[in-house]
Design a protein around this motif. Structure first.
Motif, PDB file in Angstrom:
ATOM      1  N   TRP A 203       0.833  -1.209   0.000  1.00  0.00           N
ATOM      2  CA  TRP A 203       0.000   0.000   0.000  1.00  0.00           C
ATOM      3  C   TRP A 203       0.866   1.257   0.000  1.00  0.00           C
ATOM      4  CZ3 TRP A 203      -4.408   1.929  -1.247  1.00  0.00           C
ATOM      5  CH2 TRP A 203      -4.782   3.183  -0.764  1.00  0.00           C
ATOM      6  N   ASN A 204       1.886   1.279   0.839  1.00  0.00           N
ATOM      7  CA  ASN A 204       2.787   2.432   0.888  1.00  0.00           C
ATOM      8  C   ASN A 204       3.511   2.632  -0.445  1.00  0.00           C
ATOM      9  OD1 ASN A 204       2.073   3.156   3.474  1.00  0.00           O
ATOM     10  ND2 ASN A 204       3.735   2.010   4.440  1.00  0.00           N
ATOM     11  N   GLY A 205       3.895   1.548  -1.081  1.00  0.00           N
ATOM     12  CA  GLY A 205       4.543   1.650  -2.392  1.00  0.00           C
ATOM     13  C   GLY A 205       3.614   2.233  -3.435  1.00  0.00           C
ATOM     14  N   VAL A 206       2.381   1.768  -3.452  1.00  0.00           N
ATOM     15  CA  VAL A 206       1.392   2.308  -4.396  1.00  0.00           C
ATOM     16  C   VAL A 206       1.132   3.777  -4.107  1.00  0.00           C
ATOM     17  CG1 VAL A 206      -1.037   2.183  -5.080  1.00  0.00           C
ATOM     18  CG2 VAL A 206       0.308   0.092  -4.880  1.00  0.00           C
ATOM     19  N   LYS A 207       1.008   4.114  -2.835  1.00  0.00           N
ATOM     20  CA  LYS A 207       0.745   5.504  -2.458  1.00  0.00           C
ATOM     21  C   LYS A 207       1.894   6.414  -2.885  1.00  0.00           C
ATOM     22  CE  LYS A 207      -0.560   8.344   1.466  1.00  0.00           C
ATOM     23  NZ  LYS A 207      -0.660   8.439   2.893  1.00  0.00           N
ATOM     24  N   LYS A 208       3.139   5.975  -2.671  1.00  0.00           N
ATOM     25  CA  LYS A 208       4.297   6.784  -3.076  1.00  0.00           C
ATOM     26  C   LYS A 208       4.338   6.936  -4.592  1.00  0.00           C
ATOM     27  CE  LYS A 208       7.315   5.904   0.839  1.00  0.00           C
ATOM     28  NZ  LYS A 208       8.565   5.288   1.295  1.00  0.00           N
ATOM     29  N   ALA A 209       4.061   5.864  -5.307  1.00  0.00           N
ATOM     30  CA  ALA A 209       4.063   5.934  -6.774  1.00  0.00           C
ATOM     31  C   ALA A 209       2.976   6.887  -7.264  1.00  0.00           C
ATOM     32  CB  ALA A 209       3.849   4.543  -7.366  1.00  0.00           C
ATOM     33  N   TYR A 210       1.822   6.840  -6.630  1.00  0.00           N
ATOM     34  CA  TYR A 210       0.722   7.738  -7.008  1.00  0.00           C
ATOM     35  C   TYR A 210       1.090   9.191  -6.725  1.00  0.00           C
ATOM     36  CZ  TYR A 210      -3.805  10.045  -7.063  1.00  0.00           C
ATOM     37  OH  TYR A 210      -4.834  10.906  -7.325  1.00  0.00           O
ATOM     38  N   ASP A 211       1.712   9.427  -5.571  1.00  0.00           N
ATOM     39  CA  ASP A 211       2.098  10.793  -5.218  1.00  0.00           C
ATOM     40  C   ASP A 211       3.143  11.344  -6.180  1.00  0.00           C
ATOM     41  OD1 ASP A 211       0.340  10.820  -3.106  1.00  0.00           O
ATOM     42  OD2 ASP A 211       1.869  10.337  -1.593  1.00  0.00           O
TER      43      ASP A 211
END
Length: 93
Positions: free
Chosen positions: A23-31
């Motif tokens: 989830w954190n990886g997806v969130k960072k990629a989205y940001d």
């Protein structure tokens, strides 16, 4: 008896940690992704298209009005100039 319970708890913790990391990886990629910039650009292109269509529609309306006015003039009818009140708004195009 305690062994299988600890194994199950450890498995659950590992699954949770992997899920949080994903989830954190997806969130960072989205940001980091230019999602907002892309949305702004798409909206800008859409607004430009709408404005061009409005200008072309107004030009067509004026062209038709000119033809109708000339036809009435040839028939000998009085041609009234367009009034600002007929458009319903107080600005020029």
């Amino acid at each position: 008896m305690l062994g299988p319970l600890i194994a199950k708890a450890a498995s659950t913790v590992v699954t949770g940690v992997v899920g949080v990391a994903a989830w954190n990886g997806v969130k960072k990629a989205y940001d980091r992704a230019p999602v907002r910039e892309a949305a702004v650009r798409v909206t800008e292109v859409g607004l430009r298209g709408v404005r061009r269509a409005e200008v072309r529609a107004e030009s067509a309306r004026l062209a038709v009005s000119d033809v109708v006015a000339e036809a009435k003039d040839r028939m000998g009818e009085e041609v009234r100039p367009p009034s600002a009140d007929a458009h319903g708004h107080g600005h020029d195009h």
